[in-house]
Design an enzyme around this catalytic site. Structure first.
Site, short mmCIF file in Angstrom:
data_model
loop_
_atom_site.label_atom_id
_atom_site.label_comp_id
_atom_site.label_asym_id
_atom_site.label_seq_id
_atom_site.Cartn_x
_atom_site.Cartn_y
_atom_site.Cartn_z
N HIS A 1 -11.87 68.66 -2.91
CA HIS A 1 -10.85 69.25 -2.04
C HIS A 1 -9.45 68.86 -2.51
CE1 HIS A 1 -9.26 70.50 2.03
NE2 HIS A 1 -8.33 69.63 1.68
N GLU A 2 -9.24 67.57 -2.79
CA GLU A 2 -7.92 67.11 -3.22
C GLU A 2 -7.61 67.59 -4.63
OE1 GLU A 2 -6.20 66.07 -0.94
OE2 GLU A 2 -7.79 65.58 0.48
N HIS B 1 -6.07 70.97 -4.58
CA HIS B 1 -4.64 70.89 -4.26
C HIS B 1 -3.84 70.51 -5.51
CE1 HIS B 1 -4.88 71.46 0.02
NE2 HIS B 1 -5.59 70.36 0.25
N ASP C 1 -4.54 74.00 2.42
CA ASP C 1 -5.59 73.83 3.41
C ASP C 1 -5.84 75.11 4.20
OD1 ASP C 1 -6.16 71.09 2.93
OD2 ASP C 1 -4.33 70.53 4.01
#
Length: 837
Positions: free
Chosen positions: A101-102, A105, A112
């Site tokens: 997830h990170e 980014h 998000d």
């Protein structure tokens, strides 16, 4: 700290990602023979940081982003508590999926798909949870103070659930997306594609990325878009990732100084002034410094010497060159600098020159780049060799263009580490100013005044009224500098200075300081341009981040000065308003587009101040994996342990001043005339329906991006979001004849009635374009939506999403690799239980 390392991206069909290697930087105080010694690794430049947070109990993993959609982020931040305490796995999900997830980014610039600010919205007259995809199922409850569940109540003002209402996802889902919504769900191993993307969800992904699906951004807008389209599957899986543990060694700096004939006069004096300040006040104790000069030949004035006393510092100062003659053999200077240092891996080379080589700098630059040294280049000339920029860029150094103008003071700024203020002027009268010393700084505070012709009268007053005059200062007539060193820790508050001269001459005053306490990080400013080279086809953006140990400093007054080599100076006030070039309001990152592009090199300087006590600390705004309060298991909600409370008290900062210098940049316009940029895209459009009246609000764009005043607005609406997104011109037109645009940054509002009554349960979508005097139109704004909901006997229903099977698998090899990485890091943390640096 973990550097980015290297990784493979391959197999666009199976969406597999592998890491090859990673480097872990450990604190200097750890004792072990297993660590590799290195100076090249820098905590500040790390892509993954493992460090304590800015306040107690703040353990959320997150990624620092402040670029546009698709732009790489700054870094991922994990805390030691998050890595060591397995309780957080239940709160945030497996560390492997959280890392994925990170990473999305950081690497691909996506955002998000949940929203803390707008967790619910209307769709077809029903309340939906903000999520992607809508195939994620769950239930809606409020959690009482006693920990029991009750049905969600509807707020009559918004017709949406009160703030306490929470969406609890089913633990088991048929769908496997999306990892940017809830990486904590075991079935979730995929990103959303367009065919399942929830474009109506009012989340940051839709707002920042024009309602594009995460998968679309990765493949069409990210730094890896070309590689992802062309890479083929590997014939066999690559080996497991390797980890290298390194430890920062003491700093080693070699000053390589140009003493050729073109440096004679003001340039050699400025070089001596800046290097003297660096050696006396800036370079750390126990660091090693060497001095090399070059012109027709090169020589070592001083081999590497440990800074162990003031006597050593002064010895080095006295060796600095004072005369200049001969040609400019840059390669000889570089070679001598490397020869003097021996093994230069991780050493710093500060290469100061007028930039006009008489030898072939392009021939020796590649070997300098491959040496492993960090090369920062400072150039006076407006025709400095391109190789100087390349050496800085490719070795992790900085390139600074320094003007010959005595009031610019760029060399002093380039050598300084933490500058409170630097100001230059030309006058034959009084020169007055104020510098604010805040509670976070004060040690080793010095005022350095450089004059052009005659020794002036100088008065410096402390906040309590003590007066310092020339009798308290040291004067160097040869360097034309006057220095006041404040003993101990400088008194916090406003320090006033007054300089008087009867001769018309140039002055600069530079005030530097260091942290007041070892355990209290100072407020710092970091600034840069989003590009180091520009051809005029795209605008440039100025960024300045004001913070203290990950804590944003907001409401400061921030000004950027951009000075070209031709002498043109442009000043911009940078804003933190979430509009125009600025990504998020109130995140301590101040931004502005730079549109006055001129050919040649330019320098960047940012000044920050707070003189009216408006500035304060704020809670960080960040992208990251969400805390999940509970799950639905077999139809029953099972609550997770509550997230540890985090103090978000808004603390007053007090008066302070800072100055920061960014890397120089170069512009080479592709056309003969300066570019005309349209108004910036509006990104904060909001809509509200009050009975039959629609109220729109947004921040005004400018004539040129976020500067000036646009000529007009075009507003359109539709019942269909995708229609506005894909074909704005086919939307229904709103009459804007009465709307006159205000100056960029102003709040705009427009209310109107449609030509028909708005029925209960109706959801409408709105978008805006703006136009400048040259009829150039902006990109379509974010799409705002509003619903008309009138309560009947029963409140509007809360829908439970249906099921649509769509498979987009993030290969388990990603999670396995990440777990290997987390295990390695956690092992170090468990053994040391110390702070990562």
């Amino acid at each position: 700290m973990v550097t980015e390392g290297s990784y493979y991206l391959y197999d666009a069909l199976d969406e597999k990602v592998y890491f090859k290697e990673a480097t872990i930087l450990v604190p200097p105080q750890w004792n072990s023979k297993d660590f590799f010694k290195a100076r090249t690794e820098s905590f500040e430049k790390a892509h993954i940081k493992i460090d304590n947070a800015n306040s107690a109990n703040n353990t959320e993993p997150y990624t620092k982003q402040y670029g546009e959609c698709g732009a790489e982020g700054e870094y991922i931040h994990f805390t030691p508590e998050y890595l060591l305490n397995d309780t957080f796995i239940q709160l945030y999900g497996s560390r492997g999926r959280v890392f994925v997830h990170e990473w999305a980014h950081l690497r691909w610039g996506v955002y998000d798909e949940y929203s803390k600010e707008k967790p619910f919205y209307f769709s077809n007259g029903r309340i939906e949870a903000t999520r992607c995809s809508k195939n994620i199922e769950g239930q809606f409850y409020e959690v009482t103070a006693g920990g029991s569940l009750q049905p969600c109540r509807i707020d009559p003002q918004t017709s949406l659930p009160y703030d306490g209402c929470t969406f609890f996802p089913d633990r088991n889902q048929i769908t496997n997306s999306s990892i940017m919504f809830l990486p904590s769900l075991d079935p979730v191993t995929a990103f959303c594609r367009e065919n399942e993307h929830n474009s109506q969800a009012q989340n940051m992904q839709n707002k920042k990325c024009s309602n594009k699906a995460t998968w679309t951004v990765i493949f069409e807008d990210s730094v890896d878009k070309d590689a992802l389209r062309s890479l083929k599957p590997l014939e066999s899986p690559p080996p497991p990732p390797s980890f290298k543990v390194v430890q920062r060694a003491q700093r080693v700096v070699c000053l390589v100084l140009d003493v050729s004939g073109s440096m004679e006069g003001a340039r050699i004096l400025q070089q001596q002034q800046a290097a003297t300040h660096f050696l006396r006040y800036i370079i750390e104790d126990q660091a090693s410094v060497g001095i090399v000069t070059f012109s027709t030949s090169a020589s070592t004035l001083r081999s590497l010497t440990i800074i162990d006393s003031d006597i050593t510092r002064e010895t080095l100062v006295q060796l600095l060159p004072k005369r200049a003659s001969g040609s400019t053999n840059m390669c000889l200077g570089l070679s001598q600098g490397f020869q003097d240092n021996g093994d230069v891996l991780g050493d710093e080379i500060i290469f100061l020159t007028d930039g006009q080589a008489t030898d072939n700098i392009d021939g020796c630059a590649p070997s300098a780049i491959q040496s492993g040294a960090i090369i920062s280049t400072l150039a006076f000339s407006d025709s400095a060799a391109q190789a100087l920029t390349e050496m800085a860029d490719k070795t992790g150094g900085t390139f600074i263009y320094a003007s010959d103008e005595l009031t610019s003071n760029q060399l002093m700024d380039a050598f300084a580490s933490l500058t409170l203020s630097t100001v230059g002027t030309r006058t034959s009268d009084w020169f007055n100013g104020t510098v604010s010393v805040d509670q976070t700084v004060g040690n080793k505070t010095s005022f350095v005044i450089i004059y052009e012709i005659r020794f002036p009268s100088i008065y410096i007053q402390s906040p309590s009224g003590s007066i310092y005059t020339q009798t308290n200062m040291s004067h160097d007539g040869l360097l034309k500098t006057v220095t006041l060193n404040i003993p101990g820790t400088a008194e916090p508050g406003d320090w006033k200075y007054s300089i008087q001269t009867t001769s018309n001459q140039a002055f600069t005053i530079t005030v530097t300081s260091q942290a007041a306490h070892e355990d209290v990080p100072p407020i710092i400013v970091k600034t840069h341009m989003n590009q180091q080279f520009n051809d005029g086809t795209k605008p440039m953006t100025v960024f300045a981040e004001v913070s203290q140990n990950y804590r944003p400093v907001i409401n400061a007054e921030v000004w950027a000065t951009l000075e070209s080599e031709t002498g043109s100076v442009h000043t911009l006030q940078l804003l933190d308003n979430g509009a125009g070039a600025d990504a998020f309001q109130g995140d301590g990152i101040y931004s502005r587009y730079f549109t006055k592009l001129v050919d040649g090199r330019s320098s960047l300087k940012v000044r920050v101040k707070n003189q009216d006590v408006q500035t304060r600390f704020a809670a960080p705004k960040k992208s990251g994996a969400p805390y999940v309060p509970g799950y639905v298991v077999n139809g029953v909600v099972q609550l997770n342990p509550p997230k540890p409370p985090v103090s978000e008290e808004l603390l007053e900062v007090g008066n302070f001043t800072r100055t920061a210098t960014g890397e120089s940049f170069k512009v080479k316009l592709s056309g003969t005339t300066p570019p005309n940029f349209p108004p910036n895209r509006i990104t904060d459009l909001s809509a509200e329906i009050q009975e039959d009246t629609v109220l729109l609000s947004w921040t005004a764009p400018g004539e040129d991006l976020d500067q000036g005043t646009a000529k007009s607005y075009e507003i359109r609406w539709s019942f269909d979001l995708d229609m506005l997104r894909n074909s704005f011109s086919n939307g229904h037109v709103v009459n804007t004849a009465a709307v006159s645009p205000h100056e960029a940054g102003s709040v705009e509002q427009h209310s109107f009635n449609l030509s028909f009554p708005i029925q209960n349960g109706t959801t409408l979508f709105f978008a805006v374009q703006s136009e400048d005097e040259q009829n150039a139109k902006s990109e379509t704004s974010n799409i705002a939506q509003a619903s008309k909901i009138l309560h009947g006997p029963k409140p509007p229903g809360v829908s439970n999403p249906g099921m649509n099977l769509t498979v987009l698998v993030i290969s388990l090899c990603v999670v396995i690799m990440v777990i290997c990485f987390i295990v390695a890091v956690t092992a170090w943390a468990v053994r040391r239980r110390n702070r990562f640096v």
